[in-house]
Design a protein around this motif. Structure first.
Motif, PDB file in Angstrom:
ATOM      1  N   ALA A  55       0.800  42.688  48.985  1.00 65.02           N
ATOM      2  CA  ALA A  55       1.279  41.339  48.293  1.00 65.02           C
ATOM      3  C   ALA A  55       0.199  40.404  47.989  1.00 65.02           C
ATOM      4  O   ALA A  55      -0.054  39.812  47.227  1.00 65.02           O
ATOM      5  CB  ALA A  55       2.528  40.865  48.743  1.00 65.02           C
ATOM      6  N   ASP A  56      -0.443  40.281  49.189  1.00 64.60           N
ATOM      7  CA  ASP A  56      -1.537  39.450  49.284  1.00 64.60           C
ATOM      8  C   ASP A  56      -2.830  39.995  49.140  1.00 64.60           C
ATOM      9  O   ASP A  56      -3.429  40.585  50.155  1.00 64.60           O
ATOM     10  CB  ASP A  56      -1.658  38.492  50.676  1.00 64.60           C
ATOM     11  N   SER A 144       7.451  50.033  49.076  1.00 62.59           N
ATOM     12  CA  SER A 144       6.186  48.999  48.768  1.00 62.59           C
ATOM     13  C   SER A 144       5.862  48.555  49.880  1.00 62.59           C
ATOM     14  O   SER A 144       6.165  48.695  51.140  1.00 62.59           O
ATOM     15  CB  SER A 144       7.048  47.809  48.143  1.00 62.59           C
ATOM     16  N   ASP A 145       4.811  47.867  49.859  1.00 65.49           N
ATOM     17  CA  ASP A 145       3.938  47.272  51.127  1.00 65.49           C
ATOM     18  C   ASP A 145       3.917  48.318  52.268  1.00 65.49           C
ATOM     19  O   ASP A 145       4.127  47.813  53.318  1.00 65.49           O
ATOM     20  CB  ASP A 145       4.669  46.129  51.751  1.00 65.49           C
TER      21      ASP A 145
END
Length: 327
Positions: A55-56, A144-145
């Protein structure tokens, strides 16, 4: 390099299964498209997508999030023409179905030849999100992630080691973009930084239909186009081989240098514009297609500017991944 990550669904699965028929490492243009086509053509297969995109994204290796999103399909190279035309057909069909891709229909204007080449500009993030959502709706599991730590053979299959645990699969596709190099450092892939300048230049109605303008400058060229960024039409500028920039650690503001080296001479209206934002990402150098099979059943795929070839890549990879399993 203009797309921000799309909002992710809140109901994604959390428990990684222990087995699957196909594991796709990477939820970008190649991985999402492959999952989409596998769901359509081989629905009997258990397919898992591990989205390694953080996400980052401090290293900016999730390049599609920042891509220009331009798709043109007229090329002298027949392979490139086939790859991009198939993606354009997919985009047109989605638009006809009412899918929001923040699309702008325009053309490429090559100043040095006078050619106008048909093109579409889309949000790569919206396209990827839609393809993943369609795959999920057809039964593909998306995580995700989730960081992929390694892939290694075991028996007739492969073990994919992740931050959520290990999953065994008969077939594995690694399509992590520039991050492929982290898992396969000796794969012969060179990386380069690509960046776009988002300008404060106004976009009045008469400029909304401005073509994607290609400007020869010295031994390279600049490209100027209008794109929807965060819901607003903006003027963006990119370049190749005008300014050498080997720094892949962050954005570098060489806007004034681009103007001085000839961009402002060709397009004087850019002279008063200033940079509001620089959008950058690390991509496969020279926009090359790289496809390797280091072990039977393990495919490693990458392509610079992958969005414009994503439909062809997804369909082709889905065929290779499903052929030995289906039937």
């Amino acid at each position: 390099m203009t797309d921000l990550p799309a909002d992710l669904p809140t109901d994604l699965p959390t428990d990684l299964p222990t087995e699957a028929d196909v594991v796709i490492c990477g939820g970008g243009p190649i991985g999402a498209s492959t999952a989409h086509f596998l769901a359509r053509t081989a629905p009997q297969l258990r397919v898992v997508v591990i989205d390694d995109a953080p996400a980052d994204d401090t290293s900016h290796v999730t390049t599609y999030r920042y891509s220009g999103g331009s798709v043109r399909w007229t090329w002298s190279d027949p392979v490139k023409r086939e790859m991009t035309a198939e993606t354009a057909d997919l985009v047109r069909s989605l638009l006809a179905d009412g899918v929001d891709l923040a699309a702008i229909e325009n053309s490429y204007h090559l100043l040095h030849t006078g050619e106008h080449i048909p093109a579409l500009n889309i949000s790569a993030a919206k396209l990827v999100a839609h393809l993943l959502e369609q795959a999920r709706g057809a039964g593909v599991q998306v995580y995700s992630d989730t960081v992929v730590d390694g892939v290694r053979p075991e028996g007739s299959g492969h073990l994919v080691e992740t931050s959520r645990g290990t999953i065994r699969a008969a077939r594995v596709l690694v399509a992590l973009g520039a991050a492929n190099k982290r898992l396969f450092p000796h794969g012969g892939v060179d990386l380069e930084k690509r960046q776009l300048f988002v300008l404060d230049a106004p976009v009045p109605p008469e400029r909304e239909g401005m073509p994607h303008t290609i400007v020869p400058v010295g031994d390279g060229f600049g490209y100027v186009f209008v794109k929807s960024v965060e819901g607003r039409l903006r003027v963006l500028v990119g370049q190749e081989d005008i300014v050498e920039d080997d720094d892949t650690s962050g954005a570098v503001d060489y806007w004034a240098t681009l103007l001085d080296r000839g961009l402002a001479t060709a397009l004087p209206w850019l002279r008063e514009a200033k940079t509001e934002q620089i959008l950058w990402g690390v991509d496969i150098a020279q926009k090359k297609l790289v496809l390797d099979e280091p072990e039977p059943g393990l495919l490693v795929a990458g392509c610079g500017s992958a969005v414009r070839s994503s439909a062809w890549l997804g369909r082709t990879l889905a065929e290779r991944l499903s052929e030995p399993l289906a039937g």
